[in-house]
Design a protein around this motif. Structure first.
Motif, PDB file in Angstrom:
ATOM      1  N   MET A 275       0.435  -0.852  -0.092  1.00  0.00           N
ATOM      2  CA  MET A 275       0.321   0.075  -0.196  1.00  0.00           C
ATOM      3  C   MET A 275       0.633   1.545   0.155  1.00  0.00           C
ATOM      4  O   MET A 275       0.670   2.253  -0.927  1.00  0.00           O
ATOM      5  N   LEU A 276       2.151   1.418   0.784  1.00  0.00           N
ATOM      6  CA  LEU A 276       2.867   1.914   0.772  1.00  0.00           C
ATOM      7  C   LEU A 276       3.615   2.775   0.190  1.00  0.00           C
ATOM      8  O   LEU A 276       3.835   3.992  -0.423  1.00  0.00           O
ATOM      9  N   GLU A 277       4.220   1.714  -0.677  1.00  0.00           N
ATOM     10  CA  GLU A 277       4.663   1.490  -2.263  1.00  0.00           C
ATOM     11  C   GLU A 277       4.057   2.428  -3.647  1.00  0.00           C
ATOM     12  O   GLU A 277       4.342   2.789  -4.228  1.00  0.00           O
ATOM     13  N   ASP A 278       2.539   2.413  -2.962  1.00  0.00           N
ATOM     14  CA  ASP A 278       1.923   2.562  -4.317  1.00  0.00           C
ATOM     15  C   ASP A 278       1.212   4.039  -4.291  1.00  0.00           C
ATOM     16  O   ASP A 278       0.808   4.836  -5.370  1.00  0.00           O
ATOM     17  N   LEU A 279       1.618   4.602  -3.149  1.00  0.00           N
ATOM     18  CA  LEU A 279       1.646   6.110  -2.733  1.00  0.00           C
ATOM     19  C   LEU A 279       2.510   6.936  -3.361  1.00  0.00           C
ATOM     20  O   LEU A 279       3.725   6.761  -3.843  1.00  0.00           O
ATOM     21  N   ASP A 280       2.326   8.227  -3.474  1.00  0.00           N
ATOM     22  CA  ASP A 280       3.444   9.301  -3.983  1.00  0.00           C
ATOM     23  C   ASP A 280       4.320   9.763  -2.880  1.00  0.00           C
ATOM     24  O   ASP A 280       3.739  10.118  -1.871  1.00  0.00           O
ATOM     25  N   GLU A 281       5.528   9.344  -3.007  1.00  0.00           N
ATOM     26  CA  GLU A 281       6.222   9.583  -1.756  1.00  0.00           C
ATOM     27  C   GLU A 281       6.275  11.009  -1.211  1.00  0.00           C
ATOM     28  O   GLU A 281       6.370  11.067  -0.236  1.00  0.00           O
ATOM     29  N   ASN A 282       6.212  12.163  -1.785  1.00  0.00           N
ATOM     30  CA  ASN A 282       6.455  12.980  -1.497  1.00  0.00           C
ATOM     31  C   ASN A 282       5.548  13.711  -0.836  1.00  0.00           C
ATOM     32  O   ASN A 282       4.859  14.709   0.525  1.00  0.00           O
ATOM     33  N   HIS A 283       3.985  13.321  -1.105  1.00  0.00           N
ATOM     34  CA  HIS A 283       2.566  13.124  -0.623  1.00  0.00           C
ATOM     35  C   HIS A 283       2.363  12.734   0.695  1.00  0.00           C
ATOM     36  O   HIS A 283       2.190  13.147   1.480  1.00  0.00           O
ATOM     37  N   LEU A 284       3.092  11.679   1.326  1.00  0.00           N
ATOM     38  CA  LEU A 284       2.722  10.971   1.343  1.00  0.00           C
ATOM     39  C   LEU A 284       4.372  11.183   2.647  1.00  0.00           C
ATOM     40  O   LEU A 284       3.474  11.287   3.811  1.00  0.00           O
ATOM     41  N   GLN A 285       4.766  12.287   2.881  1.00  0.00           N
ATOM     42  CA  GLN A 285       6.176  12.907   3.936  1.00  0.00           C
ATOM     43  C   GLN A 285       5.312  13.707   4.088  1.00  0.00           C
ATOM     44  O   GLN A 285       5.553  14.257   5.738  1.00  0.00           O
ATOM     45  N   LEU A 286       4.539  14.449   3.441  1.00  0.00           N
ATOM     46  CA  LEU A 286       4.188  16.215   3.690  1.00  0.00           C
ATOM     47  C   LEU A 286       3.067  15.199   4.916  1.00  0.00           C
ATOM     48  O   LEU A 286       2.747  15.860   6.022  1.00  0.00           O
ATOM     49  N   SER A 287       2.015  13.777   4.765  1.00  0.00           N
ATOM     50  CA  SER A 287       1.419  13.896   5.427  1.00  0.00           C
ATOM     51  C   SER A 287       1.827  13.523   6.792  1.00  0.00           C
ATOM     52  O   SER A 287       1.253  14.114   8.143  1.00  0.00           O
ATOM     53  N   VAL A 288       2.158  12.946   6.781  1.00  0.00           N
ATOM     54  CA  VAL A 288       3.741  12.193   7.834  1.00  0.00           C
ATOM     55  C   VAL A 288       3.996  13.597   8.698  1.00  0.00           C
ATOM     56  O   VAL A 288       3.924  13.732  10.291  1.00  0.00           O
ATOM     57  N   GLU A 289       4.630  14.333   8.113  1.00  0.00           N
ATOM     58  CA  GLU A 289       5.272  15.440   8.793  1.00  0.00           C
ATOM     59  C   GLU A 289       4.149  16.435   9.620  1.00  0.00           C
ATOM     60  O   GLU A 289       4.570  17.249  10.765  1.00  0.00           O
ATOM     61  N   SER A 290       3.483  16.710   8.860  1.00  0.00           N
ATOM     62  CA  SER A 290       2.129  17.438   9.113  1.00  0.00           C
ATOM     63  C   SER A 290       1.492  16.380  10.494  1.00  0.00           C
ATOM     64  O   SER A 290       0.733  17.374  11.417  1.00  0.00           O
ATOM     65  N   ALA A 291       1.030  15.765  10.499  1.00  0.00           N
ATOM     66  CA  ALA A 291       1.063  14.526  11.709  1.00  0.00           C
ATOM     67  C   ALA A 291       1.853  15.104  12.719  1.00  0.00           C
ATOM     68  O   ALA A 291       1.269  15.321  13.681  1.00  0.00           O
ATOM     69  N   ARG A 292       3.296  14.747  11.645  1.00  0.00           N
ATOM     70  CA  ARG A 292       4.077  15.014  13.234  1.00  0.00           C
ATOM     71  C   ARG A 292       3.946  16.460  14.229  1.00  0.00           C
ATOM     72  O   ARG A 292       3.834  16.529  15.089  1.00  0.00           O
ATOM     73  N   GLU A 293       3.219  17.098  13.240  1.00  0.00           N
ATOM     74  CA  GLU A 293       3.817  18.713  14.047  1.00  0.00           C
ATOM     75  C   GLU A 293       1.901  18.875  14.247  1.00  0.00           C
ATOM     76  O   GLU A 293       2.284  19.209  15.569  1.00  0.00           O
ATOM     77  N   GLU A 294       0.889  18.392  14.101  1.00  0.00           N
ATOM     78  CA  GLU A 294      -0.423  18.325  14.779  1.00  0.00           C
ATOM     79  C   GLU A 294      -0.490  17.678  16.136  1.00  0.00           C
ATOM     80  O   GLU A 294      -1.097  17.873  17.920  1.00  0.00           O
ATOM     81  N   TYR A 295       0.477  16.613  16.297  1.00  0.00           N
ATOM     82  CA  TYR A 295       0.618  16.131  17.552  1.00  0.00           C
ATOM     83  C   TYR A 295       1.446  16.440  18.473  1.00  0.00           C
ATOM     84  O   TYR A 295       1.109  16.289  19.911  1.00  0.00           O
ATOM     85  N   GLU A 296       2.537  17.359  18.297  1.00  0.00           N
ATOM     86  CA  GLU A 296       3.439  17.974  19.211  1.00  0.00           C
ATOM     87  C   GLU A 296       2.076  19.073  20.224  1.00  0.00           C
ATOM     88  O   GLU A 296       2.152  19.261  21.515  1.00  0.00           O
ATOM     89  N   VAL A 297       1.537  19.706  18.911  1.00  0.00           N
ATOM     90  CA  VAL A 297       0.552  20.426  19.542  1.00  0.00           C
ATOM     91  C   VAL A 297      -0.464  19.962  20.259  1.00  0.00           C
ATOM     92  O   VAL A 297      -0.769  20.600  21.530  1.00  0.00           O
ATOM     93  N   LEU A 298      -1.209  19.251  20.019  1.00  0.00           N
ATOM     94  CA  LEU A 298      -2.309  18.176  20.795  1.00  0.00           C
ATOM     95  C   LEU A 298      -1.238  17.646  21.994  1.00  0.00           C
ATOM     96  O   LEU A 298      -2.235  17.385  23.122  1.00  0.00           O
ATOM     97  N   ALA A 299      -0.608  16.990  22.308  1.00  0.00           N
ATOM     98  CA  ALA A 299       0.175  16.316  23.189  1.00  0.00           C
ATOM     99  C   ALA A 299       0.556  16.909  23.844  1.00  0.00           C
ATOM    100  O   ALA A 299       1.108  16.483  25.798  1.00  0.00           O
ATOM    101  N   ASN A 300       1.015  18.009  24.328  1.00  0.00           N
ATOM    102  CA  ASN A 300       1.482  18.945  24.818  1.00  0.00           C
ATOM    103  C   ASN A 300       0.340  20.100  25.260  1.00  0.00           C
ATOM    104  O   ASN A 300       0.637  21.266  26.266  1.00  0.00           O
ATOM    105  N   ALA A 301      -0.970  19.927  25.038  1.00  0.00           N
ATOM    106  CA  ALA A 301      -2.101  20.677  25.318  1.00  0.00           C
ATOM    107  C   ALA A 301      -2.639  20.461  27.268  1.00  0.00           C
ATOM    108  O   ALA A 301      -2.551  19.555  27.213  1.00  0.00           O
ATOM    109  N   SER A 302      -1.997  21.669  27.658  1.00  0.00           N
ATOM    110  CA  SER A 302      -2.216  21.300  29.285  1.00  0.00           C
ATOM    111  C   SER A 302      -3.960  21.673  29.116  1.00  0.00           C
ATOM    112  O   SER A 302      -4.927  22.318  28.873  1.00  0.00           O
TER     113      SER A 302
END
Length: 302
Positions: A275-302
């Motif tokens: 499945m991952l090999e069939d996806l556009d590599e650049n778009h996949l990386q962007l989606s992963v990095e977007s998730a990382r950014e959102e995670y940092e905000v949500l995980a640190n919300a007090s």
């Protein structure tokens, strides 16, 4: 053969802990019967259950979601903290839940509220708190990756992908409440991609099986139930659906990319790799990095 050991009771479970080995012997029928009751082992707060259910209803009224969020001040405060963060880039102060919904949309606010409601059920006890917090962080990372994956692999609803990721490991949450440190020892003795096999050998069932029982009892949508029941794609009796395939890929990416946990090497299931090999590599990386950014905000919300 019978292994001598001590019987200890947690809720209605009867668990046999062998004295001479790590493996635990559990009466699977008794486990299933007791989990069906979900009394003292229930990890899902009422507010979280209500949010999960209403966000599946396309006809739900905004006022109902506002009411659920506002009855939990801790959830409301965290939602507003994130709504005012740089993640969303709104220049003016958002001071109420209705205002937040108008500005950011009902799906974004509901997703935030579900995330913080889930955090409540991962509090754990004195002995299991650290484990449960790690489990929550991983589940949140998986949820964010799963939702973003639907942007590049449009096979299922983004909100169901988020729910599937957030709740995929609820079976572990029940098992650690029952077995306490014994389950923590078991999980620490196996790599992430070997745990299901170790659980099957030790218990005769897995955290996927326990999670499936919980999901059925709590009335989760069918796709989310299937994702919980087969997010490792290892049970040939459970045919993977599109959602379980997305959650399996998100689980792999969250662990290997270190979103919600320390990065770790693990072997991707062949279906996930394909499945991952069939996806556009650049778009996949962007989606992963977007998730990382959102995670940092949500995980640190007090």
């Amino acid at each position: 053969p019978h292994v001598p050991g001590r019987i200890f009771k947690t809720t209605n479970y009867r668990v046999m802990e062998p004295m001479t080995e790590l493996s635990l012997r559990v009466d699977r029928e008794q486990l299933a019967a007791d989990v069906q009751e979900l009394r003292s082992v229930e990890p899902m707060p009422t507010s979280a259950l209500r949010l999960v259910n209403v966000c599946q209803d396309p006809g739900v009224h905004t006022e109902e979601i506002i009411s659920i969020i506002e009855t939990e001040p801790a959830i409301a405060a965290r939602v507003l903290a994130v709504a005012n963060s740089p993640l969303y880039g709104y220049s003016r102060q958002i001071s109420t839940i209705p205002h937040a919904i108008v500005i950011l949309g009902i799906k974004n606010i509901t997703r935030l509220a579900v995330s913080f409601a889930a955090r409540m059920m991962y509090s754990g006890s004195e002995n299991t708190g650290d484990f449960c917090q790690r489990l929550y962080k991983h589940s949140l990372g998986c949820a964010l990756v799963a939702r973003n994956l639907t942007d590049v692999h449009d096979v299922c609803d983004p909100e169901q992908a988020f729910l599937g990721g957030l709740l995929h490991d609820i079976g572990k949450l029940v098992l650690v409440q029952v077995l306490q440190e014994d389950y923590i020892k078991l999980t620490s003795s196996a790599a992430a991609d070997q745990l299901v096999e170790l659980e099957q050998d030790s218990f005769g069932f897995t955290h996927e099986d326990v999670g499936e029982i919980c999901a059925q009892q709590w009335g989760f949508p069918m796709g989310v139930r299937q994702a919980i029941a087969n997010h490792h794609l290892t049970d040939p009796k459970k045919a993977p659906c599109d959602l379980s395939s997305v959650v399996a890929a998100a689980n792999y990416l969250a662990i290997s990319e270190g979103i919600g946990c320390e990065p770790a090497k693990l072997e991707a299931h062949p279906a996930t790799k394909s499945m991952l090999e069939d996806l556009d590599e650049n778009h996949l990386q962007l989606s992963v990095e977007s998730a990382r950014e959102e995670y940092e905000v949500l995980a640190n919300a007090s």
